[in-house]
Every structure is written in structure tokens, then in C-alpha cells.
Design an enzyme around this catalytic site. Structure first.
Site, PDB file in Angstrom:
ATOM      1  CG  ASP A   1      -2.456   7.512   0.169  1.00 15.25           C
ATOM      2  OD1 ASP A   1      -1.776   8.304  -0.094  1.00 15.25           O
ATOM      3  OD2 ASP A   1      -3.275   7.006  -0.707  1.00 15.25           O
TER       4      ASP A   1
ATOM      5  CG  ASP B   1      -2.185   2.518   6.326  1.00 11.86           C
ATOM      6  OD1 ASP B   1      -2.379   1.960   5.143  1.00 11.86           O
ATOM      7  OD2 ASP B   1      -2.751   3.423   6.712  1.00 11.86           O
TER       8      ASP B   1
ATOM      9  CG  ASP C   1      -1.999   0.979   1.231  1.00 18.17           C
ATOM     10  OD1 ASP C   1      -2.570   1.241   0.318  1.00 18.17           O
ATOM     11  OD2 ASP C   1      -2.097   1.676   2.341  1.00 18.17           O
TER      12      ASP C   1
END
Length: 340
Positions: A21, A222, A19
């Protein structure tokens, strides 16, 4: 938190689905240690597919951002939820079909790249469209959301890139595409087709770029409800990094479908021995987070696994787990998990 073997985690995998962001960067700035870790991995031959639910930017803009942050040339590329949406529609619509593109430039480019005809709201002028793709964009307006609602109410196919309600930025949490989709859902009973995480489409697209088998692929993210839930649904191992949306308390209260294989403070954990998470046996439950605030635990990050394992076991057994956020934040501070 027990390391299984004193070798780096990524020696077990050939490909990384990562990922962006909250993992590699927050806003325009890199998460400390992220770029250096990725450069080390790609230099060692690890293939990386940056799979992001953020549909606003086209892949070349995402890749340009990564290069500007210092990511060196290697076997890596960006895969976006806009591309997953375009791929989904390309197998269901005739070539050059008109599709309303709502969101950033990445939405329209992805549709054009697969031979469909993207139209903005200002270009409709009575033109019928075969589908609507709704993705994140900083300039998405009320007029565009209203147009999506009108078309969906009339029966137009509705594809959304993702349902992330929050987007981590350098200034804090900002509304994500899920918040904008919720605004449209207030006008209709229709259910959109979601192509981003936690669905399998984006993971499948990313793994096709890597050319790796599931057992040799690791997902890093996250967010529990997208990155980790999606990895579990796709049958892939995963690692949660605590540099973005999810905090230690979120991990401790995660339902089984959202529990990662490993946990790390940030991406640098990929270069360290693996820290596998398991539910604690019923006869080995350890103290909750309040007891772990004693002085001899301060700075001892090896207790993370114990806290999470005990919390998972307690939740599965219907037992009460301390939910006071102040205590959890204090524990994060003691364990060195607070963000810089």
C-alpha cells in the site's frame, strides 16, 4: 543528494522486502512505474517478498491483484501480518485451538493454514476461545470490536496484526487497523501483542521466504514508523519511497530510529544509483527548505539529501527547523515530488 556509484541500487542486494500500500499500489491502481520496476528486478534474479501490514486479504488474493496489475511470474510472494499473527500463535497454542478472527478473510485463512480453528463473532455462541486476532477488514463492525473488548477484559490473549492508524487509498487516507485497535483500547488497560511492522516477526518471516542474509536484504516502504523503524530494528538497510504515506517534511523530521538508509521518489529509484542519507556534519549545515526555494534550485532533485541532512542535524542538536507545511509542499513541487 549524492549518488555513491553510478550503478543501480539493487545491484547491492539479492532480496527485497517490499511494502504494498502506497509503494506498489494505491487502492486498486498501481503506482506509476512500480510494476515495470519490479518486473525488471525479478527478471534480473532479485527475490521479492511483499510484506504488508494490511491483514484484510489472504496472500493468494494479494498475489492475484499483483498479477492483474501486470507483475510477471518470478521469485516473488506475498507475506501478510495475518500470517505473522498465525505463526506467533501456532507456537503457543495447541493444534485446533479456537481463535476469534476479526478482520478480512486473510485473518481467518492464516489461522486455518497453521492448524488453528478460526471463529467469527457470529460463530461463538458461548464457545471459549484461546486468543483473539484483530486485523483490518472493510466490514469490521461495532459488534466485533465490542466482542474483542469483552474477551480482552476477561484475560484472553490479544494479538493484533498492526497499529497503522492510516491506510493510503486511491481516494486519500482511510482509517487503518490501528484506529480500530484504539477503539478497543478505550475499553481496557490490556496491551496487545503486535506482530506486524515495526516488530521483527513479519520481517523474519519475509526474509525466510527470500532465503537471504540481512546484509543482502533491502526493505522498501512508504512509512517511517513501520517500514523504516522495523527495518532499523531488524538490522536491515531500507529505502523510503515518497509515493505513499510519508512526505519530505516527515522524512526531514524523522527521529533516528525512523531514518532510512536511502530515499527515492518511488520504486523506480531501485533501478537508479543509490541516494544515501546521512546527518550533516555540524560545520557543514546547509540552508533550510525556505532558502532552497530560490529559482536556481527549481527542479534540482540533488538538494533532497542536503535538506534532509541539515534537518536531521538541526533536530539532533535541538535547533529550530522550519515546520510550515506550505513551504515544504512548495519545495516538493519544485523538486518534482508531487504525486501524479
Amino acid at each position: 543528494m549524492t549518488a555513491e556509484r553510478a550503478v543501480p541500487l539493487m545491484t547491492r542486494y539479492r532480496g527485497l522486502i517490499c511494502d504494498l500500500d502506497g509503494v506498489v499500489y494505491r487502492g486498486a491502481a498501481a503506482v506509476p512505474g512500480a510494476i515495470e520496476t519490479l518486473n525488471d528486478l525479478t527478471a534480473d534474479g532479485v527475490r521479492v517478498a511483499f510484506a504488508t501490514n494490511n491483514a484484510a486479504r489472504p496472500p493468494d488474493a494479494v498475489e492475484g491483484h499483483l498479477r492483474a496489475l501486470g507483475l510477471q511470474p518470478g521469485r516473488w510472494s506475498a507475506v501478510t501480518s495475518s500470517q505473522a499473527a498465525a505463526s506467533y500463535l501456532s507456537t503457543r497454542l495447541p493444534p485446533r485451538s479456537a481463535v476469534l478472527a476479526v478482520g478480512g478473510a486473510g485473518v481467518a485463512q492464516a489461522l486455518a493454514d497453521v492448524g488453528l480453528t478460526p471463529l467469527r463473532t457470529t460463530e461463538l455462541a458461548g464457545t471459549s476461545v484461546a486468543a483473539v486476532v484483530q486485523g483490518l477488514g472493510a466490514d469490521v463492525s461495532w459488534t466485533e470490536l465490542a466482542e474483542v473488548g469483552y474477551l480482552v477484559q476477561a484475560g484472553t490473549v490479544w494479538v493484533v496484526t498492526n497499529l497503522d492508524r492510516m491506510l493510503p487509498t486511491a481516494r486519500g487516507a482511510a482509517p487503518g487497523n490501528g484506529a480500530l485497535v484504539a477503539a478497543v483500547q478505550a475499553t481496557t488497560t490490556a496491551t496487545p501483542q503486535v506482530v506486524g511492522k515495526p516488530g521483527p516477526a513479519l520481517f523474519d518471516l519475509a526474509r525466510s521466504r527470500l532465503g537471504t542474509e540481512p546484509v543482502a536484504s533491502l526493505v522498501c516502504g512508504d512509512r517511517l514508523d513501520t517500514d523504516i523503524a522495523g527495518a532499523n530494528a531488524a538490522g536491515l538497510d531500507s529505502i523510503l519511497v515518497l509515493s505513499g504515506a510519508a512526505r519530505l517534511q516527515d522524512l526531514a523530521f524523522a527521529p533516528p530510529a525512523e531514518r532510512p538508509t536511502y530515499v527515492a521518489t518511488d520504486l523506480t529509484g531501485l533501478l537508479q544509483p543509490p541516494v544515501r542519507l546521512r546527518v550533516a556534519p555540524a560545520d557543514h549545515l546547509e540552508a533550510g527548505p525556505d532558502a532552497l526555494l530560490r529559482p536556481h534550485f527549481a527542479g534540482n532533485r540533488s538538494v533532497i539529501q542536503s535538506v534532509v541532512a541539515a534537518a536531521w542535524a538541526a533536530c539532533d542538536q535541538g535547533r529550530v527547523v522550519l515546520s510550515d507545511r506550505t513551504t515544504w509542499h512548495t519545495l516538493e513541487h519544485h523538486l518534482g515530488l508531487t504525486r501524479p
